[in-house]
Scaffold this active site. Sequence first.
Site, short mmCIF file in Angstrom:
data_model
loop_
_atom_site.label_atom_id
_atom_site.label_comp_id
_atom_site.label_asym_id
_atom_site.label_seq_id
_atom_site.Cartn_x
_atom_site.Cartn_y
_atom_site.Cartn_z
N ARG A 237 0.86 -1.18 0.00
CA ARG A 237 0.00 0.00 0.00
C ARG A 237 0.90 1.23 0.00
NH1 ARG A 237 -3.52 -2.36 -1.93
NH2 ARG A 237 -5.57 -2.89 -1.09
N GLU A 266 -2.49 8.07 -3.74
CA GLU A 266 -3.01 7.54 -5.00
C GLU A 266 -4.44 8.05 -5.27
OE1 GLU A 266 -3.80 3.00 -6.54
OE2 GLU A 266 -2.05 3.38 -5.29
N HIS A 284 -0.81 0.88 -10.46
CA HIS A 284 -1.49 -0.10 -9.61
C HIS A 284 -1.98 -1.29 -10.45
CE1 HIS A 284 -3.55 -0.40 -5.45
NE2 HIS A 284 -3.38 -1.61 -5.95
#
Length: 317
Positions: A237, A266, A284
């Site tokens: 993450r 993000e 991602h």
Amino acid sequence: MKTLLITRPMPEPVVVRARESFDVTVRQSNLPLRDNDLRHALREYDLIMPTLGDAFDKHVFADVATPRCKLLANFGVGYNHIDVEAATAVGVGVTNTPGAVTDATADIAMTLMLMSARRAGEGERLVRSGQWQGWHPTQMLGLHMSGKHVGIVGMGRIGQAIAQRCFFGFGMKVSYFNRSPRPMEFEAQRFESLTGLAAEVDFLVAAVPGGAETHHLIGAEVFAAMPSHARFINISRGDVVDESALIAALQEQLIGGAGLDVYEFEPKVPEALRTLENVTLLPHLGTAALEVRTSMGMMAVANLEAFDQGRALPNAV
């Protein structure tokens, strides 16, 4: 028939299966739910299939103390965007989709390791620019990955899958940092200290879950400990890493490079990262394969079906 909100467009087989058991609404935006939409969803639907970015935090549950929704069947293994304690307090269960994402995410880790070590992103940009003048013996020399030492931060399913690929595929020495030892089918050294691990490896790979316990786990102290040629890889993450500290380490060439699939804020990626040549940036892509995303969706639907039928939830969190 219970009503179900799917918060993003999904592979068609997932929606078809969901419609067999539920009255399904598929939201047609790829942006996360925000503010009033989060609250509306809890009030108006029996079940919700949320995903990354749908921030069901304690404030949302405080505003909707008696939600109609009784299950958040998260699409994804990570669920740090959901306050599970707050959800439980108002009678909302939470499930996720572990296992389905393991191999795909481990593959992306290897992709980033190779791209960073062999300067693949930089090389592709050179070719696309039209400025490549041909091969020569000292062109874009990178780091050979085979036989090197990898350090894995977090030895869960994904960490172990990365370790297997490194050991069996590239003959790498494997070390790791984890709260408890993990039995492995090959030799892997557990370090008690994260900085101690960072100081010894050629590649440091973050594979821990997100959440308060791992927020900024990797920062300036870790980057300072790494050898100057070492690469840092993040497939966990974004907020596991202090992004400003990483930028500084890359700008000052304290480390050899980085490969990132996730970002602290993000989808915002700082210009400082985007302009650096010694970092590989992916949008991602960890689970971005059709069969993987379909499998994730099917697992989420299986959780919903179990709830609807009064059975034990296969993947409760």
